[in-house]
Every structure is written in C-alpha cells, then in structure tokens.
Design a protein around this motif. Structure first.
Motif, PDB file in Angstrom:
ATOM      1  N   PRO B  82      11.610   6.358 -10.887  1.00  0.00           N
ATOM      2  CA  PRO B  82      10.547   5.356 -10.681  1.00  0.00           C
ATOM      3  C   PRO B  82      10.299   5.060  -9.206  1.00  0.00           C
ATOM      4  O   PRO B  82       9.170   4.786  -8.801  1.00  0.00           O
ATOM      5  CB  PRO B  82      11.090   4.132 -11.423  1.00  0.00           C
ATOM      6  CG  PRO B  82      11.919   4.711 -12.531  1.00  0.00           C
ATOM      7  CD  PRO B  82      12.571   5.929 -11.917  1.00  0.00           C
ATOM      8  N   GLY B  83      11.321   5.138  -8.377  1.00  0.00           N
ATOM      9  CA  GLY B  83      11.162   4.915  -6.940  1.00  0.00           C
ATOM     10  C   GLY B  83      10.347   5.968  -6.239  1.00  0.00           C
ATOM     11  O   GLY B  83       9.968   5.792  -5.073  1.00  0.00           O
ATOM     12  N   ASP B  84      10.057   7.086  -6.922  1.00  0.00           N
ATOM     13  CA  ASP B  84       9.211   8.125  -6.347  1.00  0.00           C
ATOM     14  C   ASP B  84       7.728   7.780  -6.481  1.00  0.00           C
ATOM     15  O   ASP B  84       6.879   8.478  -5.923  1.00  0.00           O
ATOM     16  CB  ASP B  84       9.469   9.475  -7.035  1.00  0.00           C
ATOM     17  CG  ASP B  84      10.862  10.011  -6.790  1.00  0.00           C
ATOM     18  OD1 ASP B  84      11.390  10.718  -7.676  1.00  0.00           O
ATOM     19  OD2 ASP B  84      11.440   9.713  -5.722  1.00  0.00           O
ATOM     20  N   SER B  85       7.422   6.731  -7.210  1.00  0.00           N
ATOM     21  CA  SER B  85       6.022   6.338  -7.407  1.00  0.00           C
ATOM     22  C   SER B  85       5.391   5.965  -6.078  1.00  0.00           C
ATOM     23  O   SER B  85       5.875   5.073  -5.369  1.00  0.00           O
ATOM     24  CB  SER B  85       5.934   5.156  -8.379  1.00  0.00           C
ATOM     25  OG  SER B  85       6.456   5.511  -9.646  1.00  0.00           O
ATOM     26  N   ALA B  86       4.333   6.648  -5.728  1.00  0.00           N
ATOM     27  CA  ALA B  86       3.652   6.467  -4.447  1.00  0.00           C
ATOM     28  C   ALA B  86       2.484   7.444  -4.404  1.00  0.00           C
ATOM     29  O   ALA B  86       2.269   8.211  -5.345  1.00  0.00           O
ATOM     30  CB  ALA B  86       4.593   6.741  -3.276  1.00  0.00           C
ATOM     31  N   THR B  87       1.747   7.411  -3.301  1.00  0.00           N
ATOM     32  CA  THR B  87       0.721   8.433  -3.057  1.00  0.00           C
ATOM     33  C   THR B  87       1.293   9.470  -2.103  1.00  0.00           C
ATOM     34  O   THR B  87       1.881   9.116  -1.083  1.00  0.00           O
ATOM     35  CB  THR B  87      -0.557   7.810  -2.465  1.00  0.00           C
ATOM     36  OG1 THR B  87      -1.129   6.922  -3.422  1.00  0.00           O
ATOM     37  CG2 THR B  87      -1.573   8.887  -2.128  1.00  0.00           C
ATOM     38  N   TYR B  88       1.114  10.733  -2.458  1.00  0.00           N
ATOM     39  CA  TYR B  88       1.634  11.831  -1.645  1.00  0.00           C
ATOM     40  C   TYR B  88       0.459  12.529  -0.976  1.00  0.00           C
ATOM     41  O   TYR B  88      -0.487  12.959  -1.630  1.00  0.00           O
ATOM     42  CB  TYR B  88       2.439  12.790  -2.522  1.00  0.00           C
ATOM     43  CG  TYR B  88       3.729  12.170  -2.973  1.00  0.00           C
ATOM     44  CD1 TYR B  88       3.753  11.285  -4.054  1.00  0.00           C
ATOM     45  CD2 TYR B  88       4.924  12.413  -2.311  1.00  0.00           C
ATOM     46  CE1 TYR B  88       4.930  10.666  -4.454  1.00  0.00           C
ATOM     47  CE2 TYR B  88       6.107  11.816  -2.704  1.00  0.00           C
ATOM     48  CZ  TYR B  88       6.097  10.937  -3.775  1.00  0.00           C
ATOM     49  OH  TYR B  88       7.269  10.324  -4.166  1.00  0.00           O
ATOM     50  N   THR B 105      -2.327  12.569  -3.858  1.00  0.00           N
ATOM     51  CA  THR B 105      -2.030  12.514  -5.292  1.00  0.00           C
ATOM     52  C   THR B 105      -1.265  11.241  -5.547  1.00  0.00           C
ATOM     53  O   THR B 105      -0.218  11.003  -4.926  1.00  0.00           O
ATOM     54  CB  THR B 105      -1.182  13.722  -5.738  1.00  0.00           C
ATOM     55  OG1 THR B 105      -1.935  14.921  -5.617  1.00  0.00           O
ATOM     56  CG2 THR B 105      -0.734  13.558  -7.193  1.00  0.00           C
ATOM     57  N   SER B 106      -1.806  10.405  -6.432  1.00  0.00           N
ATOM     58  CA  SER B 106      -1.149   9.152  -6.792  1.00  0.00           C
ATOM     59  C   SER B 106      -0.188   9.416  -7.936  1.00  0.00           C
ATOM     60  O   SER B 106      -0.593   9.799  -9.035  1.00  0.00           O
ATOM     61  CB  SER B 106      -2.199   8.113  -7.205  1.00  0.00           C
ATOM     62  OG  SER B 106      -1.564   6.910  -7.587  1.00  0.00           O
ATOM     63  N   LEU B 107       1.098   9.234  -7.681  1.00  0.00           N
ATOM     64  CA  LEU B 107       2.140   9.533  -8.655  1.00  0.00           C
ATOM     65  C   LEU B 107       2.732   8.252  -9.229  1.00  0.00           C
ATOM     66  O   LEU B 107       3.095   7.341  -8.489  1.00  0.00           O
ATOM     67  CB  LEU B 107       3.259  10.352  -8.001  1.00  0.00           C
ATOM     68  CG  LEU B 107       4.505  10.613  -8.851  1.00  0.00           C
ATOM     69  CD1 LEU B 107       4.161  11.497 -10.049  1.00  0.00           C
ATOM     70  CD2 LEU B 107       5.605  11.242  -8.010  1.00  0.00           C
TER      71      LEU B 107
END
Lengths: 114, 111
Positions: B82-88, B105-107
């Motif tokens: 869940p901590g990987d949620s972000a925009t790349y 890319t919004s993850l």
C-alpha cells in the motif's frame, strides 16, 4: 544532507498581483532548474542555470516571468503580473554530477491565482 | 521534440502483486532516463536513473529497464505494498539536462 528547499509551499494571490518563489538547491549543486507542473501533467522546464548563468531559458515566458540566481546558489522565480492560467506547482531541482545529471527535486510551491 | 507517453494512466492492484509500468519515447537519441515517484501534494523523488549505455537498474523491489532502439522503458515493482501508492513519472533527457516528462501513472495498491 539537506534536500532542495523551496518556499513558500503554498501561495494564493489575486490576478495581476506579483509573486515570487525561492529555491535553495542541495549544497554544491551548480545546476539549478525551475519546472512548471500543471494538474495531471508532468513537469515542464522553464529555465536552467549553470552557476549564476541562465543557459536555457527558451521556455520561460519572458513577458511576465523572470528569474535570477545571484552568487550561483539560491534562486528566485518571479511572475508579474500573475494570470489565472499561472495556477500550478512550481518545482525547483538541482544536480551535481556532470556525468549522470541526476536531478533532485524540492517539494514545490503550489500557486493559486484567483 | 521528444514526446514521452506512459501507459496505463491509472492502475489499481491488490497488495502483493507484481506490476509493470510502461514508458515510451519518440526520440531514441537519449542521454538518460529517470523514474520518479510523486506523492499527492509533494515533490518528486528520484527512484532510478538509467544512462543511455545501460540496460537496467535495480533498487530494492524496483527494477527499471531501457530499450533505446525501441524507445521503451519499463518499471517493475515486485510484491507491491500500500505504501507504493503514488504517481510514477518517467522522464527522458536528450541533452543530459532538461527532462521531458510523461503524464505519469497513478498507482493504487489496496490492502
């Protein structure tokens, strides 16, 4: 090691008012960039400095935007007068390594023009 | 002018999945390619930088590959959290200076 510092973090102004953003790059980084990021978009380069010299300002709207980097360290980006379309995030970045050119970004200043 | 495209624009996966983010660019004469992470309301955090002479870079659960001839890069995230949620964001430099960014890319990684 401290990262790139920007201030203010947020700014709300009325259209036609002036505004200035400040950036302090990572110590020793001689290359400094200002980028503009609109909502839902990637950042776009406004200007690049090598020490105190602006070496790439081709994307800077010079009728209302200006920038300076006195003494080759801190930099200020100014808009005068601001327009509604200037609402965006203004990001500062710096780099050191002449080989990799890896860029390190500050937290940005979110500008809202009303 | 270098054009950078990122697919997909948004992605939602359950925790633990491996995933791939794609980046393509139109001008293969690049100097380097950098992957960034951007959390809401925050600046950009550099994840990986690949020089034009390199094929891939790895950092922890992240692996980025580069295929200059086809104008593509992928960012592989293993065992997503869940901590990987972000925009790349993918960014390409032709000169070694100005970065040309994709839209990101919004993850979202759900528990």
């Amino acid at each position: 090691e401290a990262g790139v510092v920007q201030s203010p973090r947020y700014k709300i102004i009325e259209k036609k008012q002036p505004v200035a953003f400040w950036c302090n790059p990572i110590s020793g980084h001689n290359t400094l960039y200002w980028y503009l990021q609109n909502l839902g978009q990637g950042p776009e380069l406004l200007i690049r400095y090598e020490n105190e010299e602006a070496v790439d300002d081709s994307q800077l709207p010079k009728d209302r935007f200006s920038a300076e980097r006195l003494k080759g360290v801190d930099s200020t980006l100014k808009i005068q007068p601001a327009e509604l379309g200037d609402s965006a995030v203004y990001l500062c970045a710096s780099s050191l390594d002449p080989g990799s050119h890896e860029q390190y970004f500050g937290p940005g200043t979110r500008l809202t023009v009303t | 002018k270098q054009e950078v495209t990122q697919i997909p624009a948004a992605l939602s996966v359950p925790e633990g999945e491996n995933l791939v983010l794609n980046c393509s660019f139109t001008d293969s004469a690049i100097y380097n390619l950098q992957w960034f992470r951007q959390d809401p309301g925050k600046g950009l955090t550099s994840l990986l930088l690949i020089q034009s002479s390199q094929r891939e870079q790895t950092s922890g659960r992240l692996n980025a590959s580069l295929d200059k001839s086809s104008g593509r890069s992928t960012l592989y995230i293993a065992a997503s959290q869940p901590g990987d949620s972000a925009t790349y964001l993918c960014a390409v430099s032709n000169s070694g200076y100005a970065l040309n960014f994709g839209k990101g890319t919004s993850l979202l990684v759900t528990p």
